[in-house]
Design a protein around this motif. Sequence first.
Motif, PDB file in Angstrom:
ATOM      1  N   MET A   1     -17.506  23.873  56.488  1.00  0.00           N
ATOM      2  CA  MET A   1     -16.967  24.274  57.317  1.00  0.00           C
ATOM      3  C   MET A   1     -15.553  22.875  56.747  1.00  0.00           C
ATOM      4  N   VAL A   2     -14.102  24.184  56.601  1.00  0.00           N
ATOM      5  CA  VAL A   2     -13.146  23.251  56.052  1.00  0.00           C
ATOM      6  C   VAL A   2     -11.674  23.375  56.656  1.00  0.00           C
ATOM      7  N   GLN A   3     -10.988  22.706  56.925  1.00  0.00           N
ATOM      8  CA  GLN A   3      -9.828  23.050  58.021  1.00  0.00           C
ATOM      9  C   GLN A   3      -8.380  24.059  57.237  1.00  0.00           C
ATOM     10  N   VAL A   4      -8.118  25.229  57.344  1.00  0.00           N
ATOM     11  CA  VAL A   4      -7.501  25.835  56.908  1.00  0.00           C
ATOM     12  C   VAL A   4      -6.060  25.888  57.714  1.00  0.00           C
ATOM     13  N   ALA A   5      -4.835  26.445  57.577  1.00  0.00           N
ATOM     14  CA  ALA A   5      -4.233  27.386  58.445  1.00  0.00           C
ATOM     15  C   ALA A   5      -4.745  28.255  59.414  1.00  0.00           C
ATOM     16  N   GLY A   6      -4.044  27.774  60.691  1.00  0.00           N
ATOM     17  CA  GLY A   6      -4.810  28.823  62.431  1.00  0.00           C
ATOM     18  C   GLY A   6      -6.645  28.908  62.181  1.00  0.00           C
ATOM     19  N   GLY A   7      -7.208  27.305  61.952  1.00  0.00           N
ATOM     20  CA  GLY A   7      -8.699  27.532  61.927  1.00  0.00           C
ATOM     21  C   GLY A   7      -9.831  26.449  60.977  1.00  0.00           C
ATOM     22  N   GLN A   8     -10.611  27.144  60.620  1.00  0.00           N
ATOM     23  CA  GLN A   8     -11.654  27.265  59.567  1.00  0.00           C
ATOM     24  C   GLN A   8     -12.192  28.718  58.362  1.00  0.00           C
ATOM     25  N   ALA A   9     -12.758  28.075  57.796  1.00  0.00           N
ATOM     26  CA  ALA A   9     -13.104  28.574  56.822  1.00  0.00           C
ATOM     27  C   ALA A   9     -14.673  27.928  56.031  1.00  0.00           C
ATOM     28  N   LEU A  10     -15.630  28.974  55.559  1.00  0.00           N
ATOM     29  CA  LEU A  10     -16.864  28.941  55.288  1.00  0.00           C
ATOM     30  C   LEU A  10     -16.098  28.225  53.267  1.00  0.00           C
ATOM     31  N   LEU A  11     -16.902  27.091  53.473  1.00  0.00           N
ATOM     32  CA  LEU A  11     -17.288  26.642  51.326  1.00  0.00           C
ATOM     33  C   LEU A  11     -18.281  26.017  51.797  1.00  0.00           C
ATOM     34  N   ILE A  12     -18.857  26.893  50.998  1.00  0.00           N
ATOM     35  CA  ILE A  12     -19.860  27.317  50.269  1.00  0.00           C
ATOM     36  C   ILE A  12     -20.044  26.408  48.751  1.00  0.00           C
ATOM     37  N   ASP A  13     -20.933  25.152  48.718  1.00  0.00           N
ATOM     38  CA  ASP A  13     -20.586  24.401  46.978  1.00  0.00           C
ATOM     39  C   ASP A  13     -22.064  25.148  46.395  1.00  0.00           C
ATOM     40  N   GLU A  14     -21.302  25.027  45.114  1.00  0.00           N
ATOM     41  CA  GLU A  14     -22.586  25.635  43.738  1.00  0.00           C
ATOM     42  C   GLU A  14     -22.132  24.799  42.387  1.00  0.00           C
ATOM     43  N   SER A  15     -21.160  24.295  42.486  1.00  0.00           N
ATOM     44  CA  SER A  15     -20.707  23.690  41.969  1.00  0.00           C
ATOM     45  C   SER A  15     -21.233  22.721  40.910  1.00  0.00           C
ATOM     46  N   TYR A  16     -22.750  23.105  41.285  1.00  0.00           N
ATOM     47  CA  TYR A  16     -23.409  21.582  39.894  1.00  0.00           C
ATOM     48  C   TYR A  16     -23.550  22.759  38.580  1.00  0.00           C
TER      49      TYR A  16
ATOM     50  N   MET B   1      -6.182  30.030  51.420  1.00  0.00           N
ATOM     51  CA  MET B   1      -7.324  30.525  51.472  1.00  0.00           C
ATOM     52  C   MET B   1      -6.799  30.106  53.395  1.00  0.00           C
ATOM     53  N   ARG B   2      -7.533  30.705  53.813  1.00  0.00           N
ATOM     54  CA  ARG B   2      -7.238  31.080  55.233  1.00  0.00           C
ATOM     55  C   ARG B   2      -8.162  31.461  56.192  1.00  0.00           C
ATOM     56  N   ALA B   3      -7.320  30.796  56.945  1.00  0.00           N
ATOM     57  CA  ALA B   3      -9.306  30.888  58.376  1.00  0.00           C
ATOM     58  C   ALA B   3     -10.028  32.019  58.821  1.00  0.00           C
ATOM     59  N   GLY B   4     -11.324  32.140  58.402  1.00  0.00           N
ATOM     60  CA  GLY B   4     -12.140  33.023  58.555  1.00  0.00           C
ATOM     61  C   GLY B   4     -12.578  33.391  57.408  1.00  0.00           C
ATOM     62  N   ASP B   5     -12.036  32.956  55.854  1.00  0.00           N
ATOM     63  CA  ASP B   5     -12.400  33.074  54.731  1.00  0.00           C
ATOM     64  C   ASP B   5     -13.650  32.715  54.729  1.00  0.00           C
ATOM     65  N   ALA B   6     -14.493  33.509  53.265  1.00  0.00           N
ATOM     66  CA  ALA B   6     -15.951  32.547  53.532  1.00  0.00           C
ATOM     67  C   ALA B   6     -15.558  32.233  51.512  1.00  0.00           C
ATOM     68  N   ILE B   7     -15.826  30.840  50.601  1.00  0.00           N
ATOM     69  CA  ILE B   7     -15.344  30.396  50.215  1.00  0.00           C
ATOM     70  C   ILE B   7     -16.395  30.466  48.872  1.00  0.00           C
ATOM     71  N   LEU B   8     -17.091  30.641  47.644  1.00  0.00           N
ATOM     72  CA  LEU B   8     -18.257  30.512  47.217  1.00  0.00           C
ATOM     73  C   LEU B   8     -17.246  29.802  45.482  1.00  0.00           C
ATOM     74  N   VAL B   9     -18.284  28.454  45.713  1.00  0.00           N
ATOM     75  CA  VAL B   9     -17.383  27.820  44.632  1.00  0.00           C
ATOM     76  C   VAL B   9     -18.715  27.725  43.409  1.00  0.00           C
ATOM     77  N   LYS B  10     -18.419  27.973  41.983  1.00  0.00           N
ATOM     78  CA  LYS B  10     -19.486  27.934  41.118  1.00  0.00           C
ATOM     79  C   LYS B  10     -19.173  27.857  39.829  1.00  0.00           C
ATOM     80  N   GLY B  11     -20.244  27.017  38.948  1.00  0.00           N
ATOM     81  CA  GLY B  11     -19.500  27.632  38.019  1.00  0.00           C
ATOM     82  C   GLY B  11     -20.525  25.952  36.711  1.00  0.00           C
ATOM     83  N   SER B  12     -20.452  25.881  35.868  1.00  0.00           N
ATOM     84  CA  SER B  12     -20.777  25.000  34.831  1.00  0.00           C
ATOM     85  C   SER B  12     -20.610  23.696  35.830  1.00  0.00           C
TER      86      SER B  12
END
Length: 464
Positions: free
Chosen positions: A324-339, A431-442
């Motif tokens: 969970m990361v802090q954003v305006a108004g609350g938190q967002a879910l960060l899913i790290d698939e960056s490798y 990004m804002r509160a309540g978001d689910a964010i996927l980060v993925k790439g080579s």
Amino acid sequence: MTEPLWTSDEIALATGGTPSAAFAVTGVAFDSREVTPGDLFIAMKGEATDGHRFVGKAFDQGAAGAIVSEAVDRPHVAVTDSAKALDALGRASRARMQGKVVGVTGSVGKTGTKEALFLSLDRANPGTVHRSVKSYNNHVGVPLSLARMPRESSHGLFEMGMNHAGELAALTRLVRPHVAIVTAIAPAHIEFFGSETAIAQAKAEIFEGLEPGGTAIIPYDSPHVATLYGKAERHAARILTFGFGDGADVRATEAVPAASGGTLVTARLPEAELCFTVAAPGEHWVSNALAVLACVEALGGDLAAAGLALAEMPGLAGRGERRMVQVAGGQALLIDESYNANPLSMAATLKQLGREDAARRIAVLGGMRELGGQSADLHAGLAVPLRAGNIDYAILVGDEMAPLADALDGAIAYDHVPDAATATQRLRDSMRAGDAILVKGSNGIGLSRLVAALNARARDGEDG
């Protein structure tokens, strides 16, 4: 007193080298930056640099000895070729180890499966299970991981990768596994192979190194199961398949979302049935877990302990870690698939993103590398899982993503940006509160830097 990992006499015997003095080591490294007190430093010559330049630094950091091919004034074993000496040390380590060895390969899921298997076996055999760290899975990383294996290990787990035919055959003959796992086949490195069938044939090389009486574990639901099975039949005494299909030897008969966010699974094995939770969400993690159970079964291990370990497995940085990361108004879910990323893993993680209970679903997608002449089509094909996953907004990173931007044609909101730094700023702005964010790439796209920036924001408690 704990027995040393290697003595200078053992190193000399394994490598055919000449010791300058008596010494003993507790670890092995070939990167001077990773040397810790008591290590053996292997000074290797590469295309870009020569490890002999860093011998002094290695000893300053506590190295107890070195393998060198040039004269140095520190305790060492002199050899003619340090790279060949590393291979020889790996072979000697494997030869003296009396436990069971597992090799893991596949286009996706190698590291996650290896780590889940480690936790599963370590739970029943605490402190005696050795595995390769990070993604040390190539012609240097595998012998290094072998050389680091304590002689009294109950199990050794080794990840093996390749991007050309024949590479895996050489690695598996070093590892000599009792169990060899292929997790999945996807068009990763297809630039060097031309077809998925050729990739499957190259991955099947892992079975060539199986010990007599060994077990091959293959994905039942793969379109390349026949290719893998055919190769396994020539080298394995036993073959176990895993998957969701009716004919799989280790099969998920039921898989439903768990309250914790993972998946509650009922699995049927040849001689058992197990109900357990997979902590990491997504069908791809269920598949990894089935491969783990097949391996534990093949080793005669504790299936109940494996089930508990899978329920408690933490997320892996770059490979599905959730924060969970802090954003305006609350938190967002960060899913790290960056490798890493390829079309199969992209589709799987986008499918899971679509299942997240979120105000908005955002996908930050970096280009997929080593796809050769199929790159444009395979990138454009990601439009299908993006639409199916109900993604609200996408940030497409890098030149490789241009075909996907064209294919989306306004189907979902997106921005196409040149690099990770621009993507970081664009995501921070949106990004804002309540978001689910996927980060993925080579990995080469550098999206790990985006994740690091957002994680720093979370640690600092910054409110966007």
